[in-house]
Design a protein around this motif. Structure first.
Motif, short mmCIF file in Angstrom:
data_model
loop_
_atom_site.label_atom_id
_atom_site.label_comp_id
_atom_site.label_asym_id
_atom_site.label_seq_id
_atom_site.Cartn_x
_atom_site.Cartn_y
_atom_site.Cartn_z
N ASP A 67 0.83 -1.20 0.00
CA ASP A 67 0.00 0.00 0.00
C ASP A 67 0.87 1.25 0.00
N ALA A 68 1.90 1.24 0.80
CA ALA A 68 2.82 2.39 0.84
C ALA A 68 3.51 2.57 -0.51
N GLU A 69 3.83 1.48 -1.16
CA GLU A 69 4.47 1.56 -2.48
C GLU A 69 3.51 2.16 -3.51
N TYR A 70 2.24 1.74 -3.47
CA TYR A 70 1.27 2.32 -4.40
C TYR A 70 1.07 3.81 -4.14
N ARG A 118 -1.20 6.42 -15.81
CA ARG A 118 -0.49 5.57 -14.85
C ARG A 118 -1.04 5.76 -13.44
N MET A 119 -1.38 7.00 -13.11
CA MET A 119 -1.92 7.27 -11.79
C MET A 119 -3.24 6.52 -11.58
N VAL A 120 -4.09 6.51 -12.59
CA VAL A 120 -5.36 5.79 -12.49
C VAL A 120 -5.11 4.29 -12.38
N LYS A 122 -5.21 -0.55 -8.79
CA LYS A 122 -4.53 -1.64 -8.09
C LYS A 122 -4.59 -1.45 -6.59
N GLN A 123 -4.48 -0.20 -6.16
CA GLN A 123 -4.53 0.09 -4.73
C GLN A 123 -5.92 -0.22 -4.18
N ASP A 163 1.96 9.21 -6.16
CA ASP A 163 2.54 10.55 -5.99
C ASP A 163 3.55 10.88 -7.08
N GLU A 164 4.35 9.88 -7.47
CA GLU A 164 5.35 10.11 -8.52
C GLU A 164 4.71 10.36 -9.88
N ASN A 165 3.54 9.80 -10.10
CA ASN A 165 2.92 9.87 -11.42
C ASN A 165 1.74 10.83 -11.46
#
Length: 59
Positions: free
Chosen positions: A18-21, A34-36, A41-42, A26-28
């Motif tokens: 979850d933290a990785e998602y 990509r954010m969507v 996935k999250q 945030d990066e995208n």
């Protein structure tokens, strides 16, 4: 099926995912597609986390 300790380990792994998602979202921020995708996935991950919490409560 699983012991409570096994379920807690799985829960920790899901928290890491979850933290990785969150980081990837945030990066995208500039790349909406990509954010969507990461957000979808999250959401699936959250469903798994909710089911896991119920299993932990039952044990």
């Amino acid at each position: 099926m699983f012991t409570k300790e096994d379920l807690l380990v799985i829960e920790d792994a899901l928290k890491i995912a979850d933290a990785e998602y969150i980081r990837l979202i945030d990066e995208n921020k500039n790349n909406k597609n990509r954010m969507v995708a990461f957000n979808r996935k999250q959401k699936k991950l959250w469903l798994v986390q909710n089911k896991l919490r119920k299993l932990i409560e039952e044990n």
